[in-house]
Each structure stands twice: as C-alpha cells, then as structure tokens.
Enzyme design. Sequence first.
Site, PDB file in Angstrom:
ATOM      1  N   SER A  87       5.948  -1.917  -1.866  1.00 20.83           N
ATOM      2  CA  SER A  87       5.953  -2.917  -2.954  1.00 20.83           C
ATOM      3  C   SER A  87       4.976  -2.534  -4.059  1.00 20.83           C
ATOM      4  CB  SER A  87       5.685  -4.328  -2.420  1.00 20.83           C
ATOM      5  OG  SER A  87       4.708  -4.366  -1.413  1.00 20.83           O
TER       6      SER A  87
ATOM      7  N   LYS B 137       0.490   0.440   6.885  1.00 21.08           N
ATOM      8  CA  LYS B 137       1.106  -0.895   6.849  1.00 21.08           C
ATOM      9  C   LYS B 137       1.900  -1.202   8.126  1.00 21.08           C
ATOM     10  CE  LYS B 137       3.552   0.003   3.197  1.00 21.08           C
ATOM     11  NZ  LYS B 137       3.139   1.418   3.038  1.00 21.08           N
TER      12      LYS B 137
ATOM     13  N   GLY C  50       0.840  -1.200   0.000  1.00 21.26           N
ATOM     14  CA  GLY C  50       0.000   0.000   0.000  1.00 21.26           C
ATOM     15  C   GLY C  50       0.873   1.248   0.000  1.00 21.26           C
TER      16      GLY C  50
HETATM   17  S1  ADX Z   1       9.346   0.193  -1.770  1.00 22.77           S
HETATM   18  O1  ADX Z   1       8.655   0.987  -2.811  1.00 22.77           O
HETATM   19  O2  ADX Z   1      10.734  -0.079  -2.147  1.00 22.77           O
HETATM   20  O3  ADX Z   1       8.593  -1.028  -1.420  1.00 22.77           O
HETATM   21  P1  ADX Z   1       9.680   0.762   1.044  1.00 22.77           P
HETATM   22  O4  ADX Z   1       8.462   0.245   1.689  1.00 22.77           O
HETATM   23  O5  ADX Z   1      10.921  -0.071   1.127  1.00 22.77           O
HETATM   24  O6  ADX Z   1       9.359   1.143  -0.486  1.00 22.77           O
HETATM   25  O7  ADX Z   1      10.057   2.171   1.677  1.00 22.77           O
HETATM   26  C1  ADX Z   1       9.089   3.159   1.737  1.00 22.77           C
HETATM   27  C2  ADX Z   1       9.413   4.202   2.816  1.00 22.77           C
HETATM   28  O8  ADX Z   1      10.538   4.957   2.441  1.00 22.77           O
HETATM   29  C3  ADX Z   1       8.268   5.191   2.942  1.00 22.77           C
HETATM   30  O9  ADX Z   1       7.385   4.812   3.986  1.00 22.77           O
HETATM   31  C4  ADX Z   1       8.960   6.483   3.252  1.00 22.77           C
HETATM   32  O10 ADX Z   1       9.111   6.628   4.649  1.00 22.77           O
HETATM   33  C5  ADX Z   1      10.345   6.340   2.679  1.00 22.77           C
HETATM   34  N1  ADX Z   1      10.572   7.034   1.382  1.00 22.77           N
HETATM   35  C6  ADX Z   1      11.576   7.899   1.144  1.00 22.77           C
HETATM   36  N2  ADX Z   1      11.581   8.299  -0.136  1.00 22.77           N
HETATM   37  C7  ADX Z   1      10.541   7.684  -0.739  1.00 22.77           C
HETATM   38  C8  ADX Z   1      10.028   7.701  -2.077  1.00 22.77           C
HETATM   39  N3  ADX Z   1      10.604   8.425  -3.050  1.00 22.77           N
HETATM   40  N4  ADX Z   1       8.943   6.942  -2.358  1.00 22.77           N
HETATM   41  C9  ADX Z   1       8.378   6.207  -1.385  1.00 22.77           C
HETATM   42  N5  ADX Z   1       8.810   6.158  -0.105  1.00 22.77           N
HETATM   43  C10 ADX Z   1       9.892   6.886   0.226  1.00 22.77           C
END
Ligand code: ADX
Length: 208
Positions: free
Chosen positions: A117, A49, A43
């Site tokens: 994700s 989450k 999400g």
């Molecule tokens: S994922 O897209 O690679 O699955 P993940 O869940 O590990 O993302 O990390 C998301 C977290 O990183 C967010 O909750 C936020 O705190 C931080 N974050 C920092 N920059 C970004 C960005 N550009 N996009 C999304 N999340 C970011």
Amino acid sequence: LLSSQRKIMTLAPPEIRFEPQPLTQQERGRQKLQQPFCLWLTGLSGAGKSTIATLLEQHFFAEGRHSYVLDGDVLRRGLNRDLGFTQADRVENMRRTTEVARLLVDAGLIVIVALISPYRSERNLARARFQPGEFVEIYVDASLKECERRDPKGLYAKARRGELKNFTGIDSSYEPPEAPEIHLDSVGSSPQECVDFVMTYLQARGLI
Ligand code: ADX
C-alpha cells in the site's frame, strides 16, 4: 435477545409486516466477545509485514479472539489476480482490499491487512471507510537497503537486473506514513517484539 429477534417475536396484527432488522457490527462483535477493528500494515516488500501479520493472528487466536489476515501476495493469487503493479492497478488493489476488510470488520472480526500500500492518499481512503479509532495504520519500517539485503523472494535482484518493472522502492514510489498509529522498526526489533508492541498499543487504546 438480539434486537432483530425481539422484532420477530412482537405480536402484531396480521396485516402489519415487520421487516427483519439486519444484525449490526456491534452485535456480531459482541457474540465473539470482541471489538472488531482493522490493523493495516504498510511497508516495503521484505519489510516483514506478512511475518508480523501471521504472528499477530496466532497471538489473537491463542487468546480466543477471531481475526483474519488479508495478505497482498495471497489476494493477488485470487481476488486480485487481474491486477499488476501499475499505479492504477495498485490503487484498485488497495480499494478492493479496503472493501473486503470493511466487510470482515462488519462481520465482527479483527482484520489484519498486509499490503505494501505505497500511496498515502489510498491509505487515507482506506481509513475513511472505518469509524474513528477502528483503523490502525502500522508502518513496518525497514530501509530499502535492508529489504534488498533480505530479498526473501529474489525480487529486488530481478528488479535491479531490469527483469521486473515498477518495483516498489526501485522504480515505483513508496510514500512512508506521516502519522501512523504505530511505527515498527523491523530492523532493530524482532517480529515477536513488534507483535508485543502492537498488543501494548491495542490494550492502551481499549481495543482489546
Ligand atoms: S501493493 O503495492 O499493490 O500494495 P501488494 O502488497 O499487493 O502490493 O503486493 C506486493 C507483493 O507482490 C510483493 O511482496 C512481491 O512479492 C510481489 N511483487 C511482484 N512484483 C512487484 C512489484 N513490481 N512491486 C512490488 N511488489 C511486487
């Protein structure tokens, strides 16, 4: 006796060597009186989450079950500290997290993954690493508008100001699940209600 112990205790002529058999996921789970599986929460950032994952782990813990949370923010401070938010890095983030989840399930645990994700194909690759029924995709659904209103880390504001590039939902895509096992409405329901919903599903499926 475990099958591996039985092998060791078998009397054999000295010239015959028995290789010890590795323990199985089933044996490790049975020792913990549980069936290991993976709950995969996907999400937008701010959808809830991590909150739901924490409550789920506390719920399992209180019931005497053995679980562990793999949270994107936490993993990105250690194992995945070399990764950013390009498409390639998010794909690698999901791949590594999938493999760690796989190992922990093999260790007999109930694993709760909390990762944006954003890509359907990578979530399907994650699913493919598990046995059928062992991977439960949970869509933590909150609209972009609501996540932006919550903005718990001030990141949406930063992204809108152009200070943060490739932010999910702003200038980086999020592909909602088409057929998740569980669809949680994290706007209309409290985190505790979401946890209750997940537990009801797991009971109905015979996973707990
Ligand atoms: S994922 O897209 O690679 O699955 P993940 O869940 O590990 O993302 O990390 C998301 C977290 O990183 C967010 O909750 C936020 O705190 C931080 N974050 C920092 N920059 C970004 C960005 N550009 N996009 C999304 N999340 C970011």
